[in-house]
Design a protein around this motif. Structure first.
Motif, short mmCIF file in Angstrom:
data_model
loop_
_atom_site.label_atom_id
_atom_site.label_comp_id
_atom_site.label_asym_id
_atom_site.label_seq_id
_atom_site.Cartn_x
_atom_site.Cartn_y
_atom_site.Cartn_z
N GLY A 1 -2.31 -0.69 -13.26
CA GLY A 1 -3.77 -0.69 -12.02
C GLY A 1 -4.62 -2.37 -12.44
O GLY A 1 -5.05 -2.46 -11.26
N ALA B 1 1.98 1.44 -3.64
CA ALA B 1 1.05 2.00 -4.90
C ALA B 1 0.48 3.74 -4.21
O ALA B 1 0.66 4.50 -4.79
CB ALA B 1 -0.29 1.50 -4.33
N ILE C 1 -4.80 4.53 -9.45
CA ILE C 1 -4.23 4.45 -8.62
C ILE C 1 -5.17 4.33 -6.44
O ILE C 1 -4.51 3.96 -5.97
CB ILE C 1 -3.43 5.14 -8.75
CG1 ILE C 1 -1.79 4.49 -7.86
CG2 ILE C 1 -3.16 6.75 -9.02
CD1 ILE C 1 -1.75 3.33 -8.28
N GLU D 1 0.42 6.88 -6.66
CA GLU D 1 -0.18 8.16 -6.65
C GLU D 1 0.25 9.45 -6.79
O GLU D 1 0.22 10.36 -7.93
CB GLU D 1 -1.54 7.50 -5.60
CG GLU D 1 -2.12 8.94 -5.69
CD GLU D 1 -3.12 8.74 -4.96
OE1 GLU D 1 -2.72 8.45 -3.44
OE2 GLU D 1 -4.74 8.90 -5.24
N VAL E 1 -7.19 1.44 -6.09
CA VAL E 1 -5.91 0.03 -5.67
C VAL E 1 -5.87 0.68 -4.43
O VAL E 1 -5.25 -0.76 -3.48
CB VAL E 1 -5.11 0.41 -7.27
CG1 VAL E 1 -3.83 -0.29 -6.94
CG2 VAL E 1 -5.35 0.05 -8.54
N ILE E 2 -5.32 1.54 -4.18
CA ILE E 2 -4.81 1.88 -2.86
C ILE E 2 -5.74 1.38 -1.35
O ILE E 2 -5.40 0.28 -1.00
CB ILE E 2 -4.35 3.35 -2.25
CG1 ILE E 2 -3.16 3.47 -3.32
CG2 ILE E 2 -4.17 3.77 -1.01
CD1 ILE E 2 -3.17 4.91 -3.10
N LEU F 1 3.16 -2.21 -9.87
CA LEU F 1 3.24 -0.96 -9.05
C LEU F 1 4.80 -0.36 -9.17
O LEU F 1 4.18 0.80 -9.93
CB LEU F 1 2.67 -0.57 -7.25
CG LEU F 1 1.30 -1.39 -7.24
CD1 LEU F 1 1.60 -1.93 -5.44
CD2 LEU F 1 0.59 -0.56 -6.91
N THR G 1 0.97 -1.28 -0.14
CA THR G 1 0.04 0.34 0.10
C THR G 1 0.84 1.25 -0.27
O THR G 1 0.74 1.68 -0.41
CB THR G 1 -1.18 0.25 1.47
OG1 THR G 1 -1.30 -1.58 1.19
CG2 THR G 1 -2.34 1.03 1.05
#
Lengths: 216, 216
Positions: free
Chosen positions: B197, B20, B132, B24, B135-136, B90, B17
Motif C-alpha cells: 500500500g 483496489a 487500502i 479491499e 489507497v482507493i 495491488l 481503482t
C-alpha cells in the motif's frame, strides 16, 4: 536508428544480468552467514543491498528513457516492459537474501537454526542457488533450456518448505518460539526467492515465445 | 489524439481503482474469516482472487497497447509505467489477503489465533483497512492528502508486527509450534500488505510531484 536501439537493448540486458549476478552473490553470502552464524558476511549482504537497489533504479530510468526516446513497438516494447518487471523481481530477491542475513545478524553469536533442521535448509539453499544461476544463464543467452531447471528446483523448494513446517509441528521439535519464528520466516524468505526466480523465467519465456500463457 | 489519450488514461485509472476496491473486499473478508474461523468467507476470498489476477492482466495489456499505439512521453509515459507497477502491487495485496484466508481455511473449525493475541491482530487489520481505503481514495482523486494516513498506518503496523513476535517469544506464550507458525506468517502477510500500500502511495506521489526521492 534500429541499430542504436539494438545496442541499447543489449545494454539493458547486460545490466539486468549484472543485477542478477549481485543477487547470486547476496544469496551465497546470506546463506553462508545464516548457516555458519558469520556476522561479517551478514553485514556485507545487508550493506551491499543498496547497490542492487541503485542499479535497479538506474536500469528502470534507462528503460523509461528508451520508451520515451525510441517509442518501441511490438516485441521491442514488450522487451522493455519485461525488463521493468524482471528488475523488480531481482531487486526483491536481493531484499529476501538481506532478510535472511538479518536473521543471522540478530541471532549472532548463536546460529539461527537448530542442527536437526540444517539439512532441509541446505537443500532449499542449493535449490535457490540453482535457480539464480540458471536465471543468470537464461538472461545472458535467452536459451529456454535453462527454464526447466528453474521450475524443477522451485517444485522441490515447495516440498522442502512444507517439510520445514512439518518438522516444526512435530512433537520432537521442542525449541522455543523464537527459534520457531526464525525458522518459519527464513523458510518463507527462501521460498519467495525461488518464486521470483520462476517469475523472471516466465517473463523471458514469454519474450522469446510470445506465448502469453507462460505468464499465468 | 490528445483527448483520446486522456480518456484512455482515465480508463486505466478507473481500472486500477476497481482492482483496489476488490483488494479491499478481499482484505475485509479474509480478516473476518481469519478472526472468526469462517470457512465460507475464506473460500470466497480464495476463489475471488482469480478475478483480481484477471483484471491485472487485462490492465497490463491495455497499458502496453497504449505504449505501443500512443507512444506517450514525459508525465504521460510515467503514468503508464506507474500503472504497471501499481497494478502489480495491488495484485500482490490480493495474494496476501488470500494467504490469510488460506490459514483460516486450514485451521477450520478452529480459530488460527489464540485469544491472547487477537487484539494485536485486530489493530493490524484496522491499519491495513485504513491503508487500502486511503489507497482507493488516492487513486480516485490523486489528492496527496491521503498519503499521510497510509504512512502513519504502516508505521503502526511495523510496531504491532514486532509486538506479535515479542508476544510469541515471551515465556507465557505456551502454544504449540503450529500456532506459532500460523501467527508468524499471518503477521508477516498483513505487514507486507501494508508495504505494498505504501509502495502504491509513493508511486502516486511521484507521478503527482515528479519528485523521484519519494520512491526511495
Amino acid at each position: 536508428m534500429r541499430k542504436v536501439f539494438q545496442t541499447e537493448l543489449q545494454h539493458v540486458n547486460e545490466e539486468l544480468t549484472q543485477i542478477a549476478t549481485l543477487v547470486e552473490q547476496a544469496l551465497i553470502q546470506a546463506s553462508s552467514s545464516f548457516l555458519n552464524a558469520d556476522v561479517q558476511e551478514a553485514e556485507e549482504v545487508i550493506s551491499n543491498d543498496a547497490r542492487i537497489d541503485f542499479l535497479q533504479n538506474q536500469l528502470d530510468e534507462r528503460s523509461i528513457d528508451i520508451l520515451a526516446l525510441q517509442g518501441p513497438v511490438a516485441s521491442d516494447l514488450r522487451m522493455i516492459v519485461g525488463t521493468l518487471r524482471m528488475s523488480s523481481s531481482l531487486e526483491r530477491m536481493g531484499d529476501l537474501a538481506r532478510h535472511v542475513a538479518q536473521i543471522a545478524r540478530m541471532r549472532f553469536p548463536d546460529k539461527a537454526l537448530p542442527d536437526s533442521i540444517v539439512p532441509i535448509f541446505e537443500e532449499i539453499i542449493e535449490c535457490d542457488k540453482k535457480i539464480i544461476k540458471n536465471v543468470i544463464q537464461l538472461l545472458e543467452t535467452r536459451d529456454l533450456a535453462y527454464v526447466d531447471a528453474i521450475s524443477t528446483a522451485k517444485i522441490r523448494i515447495n516440498e522442502l518448505h512444507q517439510s520445514v513446517f512439518d518438522a516444526l509441528a512435530a512433537e520432537e521439535w521442542g525449541h522455543n518460539a523464537q527459534v520457531t519464528i526464525d525458522v518459519t520466516l527464513a523458510s518463507r524468505y527462501l521460498e519467495r526467492f525461488g518464486d521470483h526466480g520462476v517469475s523472471v523465467a516466465r517473463k523471458v519465456t514469454y519474450l522469446v515465445t510470445g506465448d502469453w500463457n507462460t505468464l499465468s
